[in-house]
Design a protein around this motif. Structure first.
Motif, PDB file in Angstrom:
ATOM      1  N   ARG A 217       0.819  -1.212   0.000  1.00  0.00           N
ATOM      2  CA  ARG A 217       0.000   0.000   0.000  1.00  0.00           C
ATOM      3  C   ARG A 217       0.852   1.261   0.000  1.00  0.00           C
ATOM      4  O   ARG A 217       0.342   2.352  -0.252  1.00  0.00           O
ATOM      5  CB  ARG A 217      -0.915  -0.001   1.235  1.00  0.00           C
ATOM      6  N   LEU A 218       2.135   1.120   0.285  1.00  0.00           N
ATOM      7  CA  LEU A 218       3.037   2.276   0.322  1.00  0.00           C
ATOM      8  C   LEU A 218       3.558   2.527  -1.093  1.00  0.00           C
ATOM      9  O   LEU A 218       4.650   2.118  -1.461  1.00  0.00           O
ATOM     10  CB  LEU A 218       4.186   2.010   1.296  1.00  0.00           C
ATOM     11  N   LYS A 219       2.786   3.213  -1.881  1.00  0.00           N
ATOM     12  CA  LYS A 219       3.080   3.382  -3.307  1.00  0.00           C
ATOM     13  C   LYS A 219       4.402   4.091  -3.555  1.00  0.00           C
ATOM     14  O   LYS A 219       5.063   3.850  -4.554  1.00  0.00           O
ATOM     15  CB  LYS A 219       1.943   4.164  -3.981  1.00  0.00           C
ATOM     16  N   SER A 244       3.057  -8.440  -2.724  1.00  0.00           N
ATOM     17  CA  SER A 244       2.455  -7.115  -2.501  1.00  0.00           C
ATOM     18  C   SER A 244       3.423  -5.992  -2.867  1.00  0.00           C
ATOM     19  O   SER A 244       3.002  -4.897  -3.237  1.00  0.00           O
ATOM     20  CB  SER A 244       2.013  -6.967  -1.046  1.00  0.00           C
ATOM     21  N   LEU A 245       4.728  -6.273  -2.789  1.00  0.00           N
ATOM     22  CA  LEU A 245       5.709  -5.223  -3.082  1.00  0.00           C
ATOM     23  C   LEU A 245       5.760  -4.877  -4.564  1.00  0.00           C
ATOM     24  O   LEU A 245       6.378  -3.875  -4.941  1.00  0.00           O
ATOM     25  CB  LEU A 245       7.095  -5.660  -2.610  1.00  0.00           C
ATOM     26  N   THR A 246       5.118  -5.664  -5.407  1.00  0.00           N
ATOM     27  CA  THR A 246       5.076  -5.306  -6.826  1.00  0.00           C
ATOM     28  C   THR A 246       4.270  -4.040  -7.051  1.00  0.00           C
ATOM     29  O   THR A 246       4.365  -3.430  -8.121  1.00  0.00           O
ATOM     30  CB  THR A 246       4.470  -6.459  -7.659  1.00  0.00           C
ATOM     31  N   SER A 249       6.001   0.899  -7.033  1.00  0.00           N
ATOM     32  CA  SER A 249       6.642   1.144  -8.326  1.00  0.00           C
ATOM     33  C   SER A 249       7.911   1.977  -8.219  1.00  0.00           C
ATOM     34  O   SER A 249       8.656   2.077  -9.202  1.00  0.00           O
ATOM     35  CB  SER A 249       5.650   1.851  -9.259  1.00  0.00           C
ATOM     36  N   SER A 250       8.183   2.540  -7.050  1.00  0.00           N
ATOM     37  CA  SER A 250       9.399   3.348  -6.878  1.00  0.00           C
ATOM     38  C   SER A 250      10.480   2.612  -6.097  1.00  0.00           C
ATOM     39  O   SER A 250      11.514   3.203  -5.764  1.00  0.00           O
ATOM     40  CB  SER A 250       9.062   4.664  -6.166  1.00  0.00           C
ATOM     41  N   LEU A 251      10.273   1.340  -5.811  1.00  0.00           N
ATOM     42  CA  LEU A 251      11.200   0.592  -4.960  1.00  0.00           C
ATOM     43  C   LEU A 251      12.565   0.457  -5.621  1.00  0.00           C
ATOM     44  O   LEU A 251      12.686  -0.041  -6.734  1.00  0.00           O
ATOM     45  CB  LEU A 251      10.625  -0.795  -4.669  1.00  0.00           C
ATOM     46  N   ARG A 252      13.601   0.922  -4.916  1.00  0.00           N
ATOM     47  CA  ARG A 252      14.971   0.871  -5.423  1.00  0.00           C
ATOM     48  C   ARG A 252      15.856  -0.094  -4.635  1.00  0.00           C
ATOM     49  O   ARG A 252      16.798  -0.652  -5.167  1.00  0.00           O
ATOM     50  CB  ARG A 252      15.597   2.270  -5.400  1.00  0.00           C
TER      51      ARG A 252
END
Length: 438
Positions: A217-219, A244-246, A249-252
């Protein structure tokens, strides 16, 4: 002569002590002395500045205690004393600074516990006391400062649990830094209610239980550090949260290594953020095939899988594309995107359950110096490996390679190639096999 209301002397070569006489500038509103080489103690005469709104002394060599008198500056909005050598305790009097927005005492030698009086800092936005020698439990009342966006208590000796309602009482959180302590218990599921969270650093503690399934949920989440804990319950659903982490979209950065996580690597991992640059899963019990062939290219620049500890993990030294990659306990084909790690110097793929051929994309790894493909593969050894001119070590032992061994390039260096245990090879096999055991 009109008295100055602002002194900005940052990033100079000033040294020596802060003069006591500076306390005579009664109308001073900002004192900025950052990034010099100032020594000595912070003058208690700063309390004379009743109009002072900002004190910034970070990046010096100041010693001694944080003066109690700083708590009697009614208009102070910002206090930054980070990266000095201050010692002693955090003065409870600082709780009187009801207008304070920025409170940063990180990277010093402060000891003792956090005074509960700091809960009176009702306007606080940034709270930073990381990298000290502080201990005890975080006062529960501190979690009621709902205006906080940055909460940094990392690299101290704090213990206890994080409150289950953390994301509800601190709804404006953008960054939570609690790594390198002795925290226990579960990671609060409520963190997902702080919808503006960009960074979560909870690594190197003793957190246990499941990783919250709702982090997706943490976009805007960019960095998630959970490595070095006791996360996982030893069941196959341990890895389910990865799906869920998909949605992030900003995950680095995704650090999950050195936990107790079990289960299969989900296919949805291939749909993680295309911005992913650093992924660690080492020292867990996660297994399965490396995802490939999905809608998004899954190719983080810094990557580690499996059960091996990756040298340097605790030092947090990775800043650019990784120069080494380790893969363990995986199956399927070697994905072609491994060949996109152009800065790789060391690649270890040994001891997996890979099938098929060495992908042609490996020809792009011009800087590769060490390559270990032992105990994995079958088929022919591709001739394009001859063109990896930087190679100094190549281990192809105990595979099921057949046909002829390449002879040019690095394969002409018998001392650097090992092909022991490939009984179907011909050509230079005997020469290299003998050299590899001498």
């Amino acid at each position: 002569m009109r008295e100055r209301v602002r002194i900005d002397l940052r990033r100079n070569g000033f040294h020596g002590t802060i003069p006591e006489e500076i306390g005579r500038l009664f109308r001073l509103k900002l004192l900025q002395l950052t990034n010099n080489t100032l020594t000595g103690e912070i003058p208690a005469t700063l309390a004379n500045y009743s109009e002072l709104k900002g004190i910034a002394f970070y990046g010096n060599q100041l010693i001694g205690k944080v003066p109690d008198e700083l708590g009697f500056l009614p208009k102070l909005l910002g206090l930054s004393l980070t990266e000095n050598s201050l010692s002693g305790r955090i003065p409870p009097s600082l709780g009187n600074l009801s207008n304070l927005i920025i409170f940063i005492l990180a990277a010093n030698n402060l000891e003792g516990s956090i005074p509960g009086e700091l809960s009176k800092l009702v306007s606080l936005d940034i709270f930073g006391i990381g990298s000290n020698k502080l201990s005890g439990k975080i006062p529960p009342v501190l979690y009621n400062l709902s205006s906080i966006s940055t909460f940094d208590v990392g690299f101290n000796n704090f213990h206890g649990n994080l409150p289950p309602n953390l994301g509800l009482t601190l709804p404006n959180l953008e960054g939570v830094y609690a790594e390198g302590n002795q925290f226990t218990g579960p990671i609060p599921v409520s963190l997902s209610n702080a919808s503006g969270l960009l960074l979560i650093k909870l690594g190197n503690n003793s957190f246990s239980g499941s990783v919250p399934m709702n982090f997706g949920r943490l976009k805007g989440l960019s960095r998630l550090y959970l490595g070095g804990n006791r996360l996982g319950i030893g069941k196959s659903q341990d890895s389910s949260f990865l799906h869920s982490l998909t949605n992030c979209s900003s995950l680095r950065v995704l650090q999950l290594g050195i936990n107790n996580l079990s289960g299969a690597l989900p296919d949805s991992m291939a749909n993680l953020s295309t911005q992913l640059r650093w992924l660690t899963l080492g020292n867990n019990r996660i297994f399965g095939s490396i995802p490939s062939g999905h809608s998004k290219p899954f190719r983080p620049h810094n990557i580690e899988y499996g059960v091996e500890h990756f040298n340097g993990y605790h030092s947090y030294q990775y800043r650019e594309a990784s120069k080494a990659a380790i893969f363990r306990l995986l199956s399927g084909e070697i994905p072609s995107w491994v060949g996109t790690f152009l800065s790789l110097e060391d690649l270890f793929l040994d001891g997996n359950y890979f099938q098929g051929l060495i992908p042609p994309s490996f020809t792009a790894l011009k800087g590769l110096q060490s390559l270990d493909l032992s105990r994995n593969l079958s088929g022919k050894i591709p001739q394009y490996l001859e063109n990896l001119y930087a190679l100094q070590y190549l281990n192809l032992s105990y595979n099921h390679f057949d046909d002829e061994l390449p002879k040019k390039g690095f394969f002409g260096n018998a001392s650097g190639v090992s092909v022991v245990g490939n009984s179907n090879l011909c050509g230079g096999y005997s020469r290299i096999a003998i050299a590899s055991v001498l």
